[in-house]
Design a protein around this motif. Structure first.
Motif, PDB file in Angstrom:
ATOM      1  N   TYR A 189      73.038 -10.134  45.882  1.00 22.99           N
ATOM      2  CA  TYR A 189      73.136 -10.067  44.420  1.00 22.99           C
ATOM      3  C   TYR A 189      72.234 -11.147  43.841  1.00 22.99           C
ATOM      4  O   TYR A 189      72.184 -12.266  44.354  1.00 22.99           O
ATOM      5  N   ALA A 190      71.522 -10.807  42.776  1.00 27.28           N
ATOM      6  CA  ALA A 190      70.727 -11.810  42.062  1.00 27.28           C
ATOM      7  C   ALA A 190      70.585 -11.385  40.610  1.00 27.28           C
ATOM      8  O   ALA A 190      70.507 -10.198  40.297  1.00 27.28           O
ATOM      9  N   TYR A 209      68.777  -7.264  34.173  1.00 30.00           N
ATOM     10  CA  TYR A 209      69.987  -8.074  34.129  1.00 30.00           C
ATOM     11  C   TYR A 209      70.348  -8.592  35.525  1.00 30.00           C
ATOM     12  O   TYR A 209      70.385  -9.785  35.759  1.00 30.00           O
ATOM     13  N   PHE A 210      70.629  -7.683  36.464  1.00 28.30           N
ATOM     14  CA  PHE A 210      70.915  -8.093  37.837  1.00 28.30           C
ATOM     15  C   PHE A 210      70.535  -6.980  38.800  1.00 28.30           C
ATOM     16  O   PHE A 210      70.298  -5.845  38.398  1.00 28.30           O
ATOM     17  N   LYS A 264      67.728 -15.550  40.415  1.00 31.51           N
ATOM     18  CA  LYS A 264      68.648 -16.498  39.770  1.00 31.51           C
ATOM     19  C   LYS A 264      70.073 -16.198  40.240  1.00 31.51           C
ATOM     20  O   LYS A 264      70.457 -15.037  40.371  1.00 31.51           O
ATOM     21  N   ASP A 265      70.862 -17.243  40.465  1.00 29.28           N
ATOM     22  CA  ASP A 265      72.274 -17.105  40.866  1.00 29.28           C
ATOM     23  C   ASP A 265      72.443 -16.174  42.062  1.00 29.28           C
ATOM     24  O   ASP A 265      73.352 -15.347  42.102  1.00 29.28           O
ATOM     25  N   MET A 266      71.581 -16.310  43.046  1.00 29.55           N
ATOM     26  CA  MET A 266      71.614 -15.412  44.202  1.00 29.55           C
ATOM     27  C   MET A 266      72.862 -15.656  45.049  1.00 29.55           C
ATOM     28  O   MET A 266      73.301 -16.783  45.222  1.00 29.55           O
ATOM     29  N   GLN A 296      73.330 -19.507  46.366  1.00 28.69           N
ATOM     30  CA  GLN A 296      72.030 -20.148  46.160  1.00 28.69           C
ATOM     31  C   GLN A 296      72.198 -21.645  45.967  1.00 28.69           C
ATOM     32  O   GLN A 296      73.020 -22.092  45.171  1.00 28.69           O
ATOM     33  N   ASP A 297      71.424 -22.405  46.718  1.00 29.92           N
ATOM     34  CA  ASP A 297      71.327 -23.843  46.505  1.00 29.92           C
ATOM     35  C   ASP A 297      70.296 -24.030  45.403  1.00 29.92           C
ATOM     36  O   ASP A 297      69.105 -23.831  45.611  1.00 29.92           O
ATOM     37  N   VAL A 298      70.733 -24.383  44.213  1.00 30.43           N
ATOM     38  CA  VAL A 298      69.873 -24.419  43.031  1.00 30.43           C
ATOM     39  C   VAL A 298      68.671 -25.344  43.226  1.00 30.43           C
ATOM     40  O   VAL A 298      67.556 -25.006  42.843  1.00 30.43           O
TER      41      VAL A 298
END
Length: 167
Positions: free
Chosen positions: A106-107, A90-91, A118-120, A141-143
């Motif tokens: 966090y990711a 999950y994370f 993802k979503d770091m 995070q810059d997507v």
């Protein structure tokens, strides 16, 4: 204003540490039951079960790692997938300790990459000689680039804030 910001920063750091290090999760409205695995007086895993009537169902599992000073270095969460009958990542949160800073990352799990990318987010807390946070940097995070970009920087004058709080 500066006092409020410092208080918010200290309160935020304290809440995160307490929530992560709390060795006992209280049952929420009696719907959740916690099972902890302890090794060498440290909680290394925690499984949360959801209670429905007389049945317990797997809900979420946390696994913790520590350094040689018994400081938390990672917290990895997995959710139960009943259809697959397995834990699904999950994370993940990681903690790095330097002489004058603490870095918290966090990711979320990215299924297509099979990685926590993802979503770091990353927070860097600068500490003074008393190990009190005096500044923090927040990165998201810059997507499009998949890089982390600083979105906030707050520096606090710890001594001035203490003097202001004493008045």
């Amino acid at each position: 204003m500066k006092t409020t910001s410092l208080f918010q920063t200290v309160a935020f750091v304290a809440m995160i540490i307490v929530s992560v290090m709390n060795s006992e999760v209280k049952a929420q409205e009696s719907n959740f039951i916690t099972n902890e695995e302890v090794k060498n007086e440290l909680v290394v895993a925690k499984t949360i079960f959801k209670q429905d009537g007389g049945q317990l169902y797997r809900h979420i599992r946390y696994e913790y790692t520590y350094d040689d000073q018994k400081r938390l270095t990672s917290k990895e969460a997995s959710k139960w997938d009943g259809a697959k009958d397995e834990w699904v990542p999950y994370f993940k949160m990681t903690y790095q300790y330097g002489d004058d800073e603490i870095t918290m990352s966090y990711a979320r799990w990215n299924q297509s990459h099979k990685a926590f990318d993802k979503d770091m987010k990353k927070s860097v807390y600068e500490l003074n000689d008393e190990n009190m946070p005096v500044a923090y940097k927040l990165y998201n995070q810059d997507v499009q680039k998949s890089d982390l970009t600083m979105v906030s920087y707050n520096k606090k004058d710890y001594v001035a804030n203490l003097l202001a709080m004493a008045r």
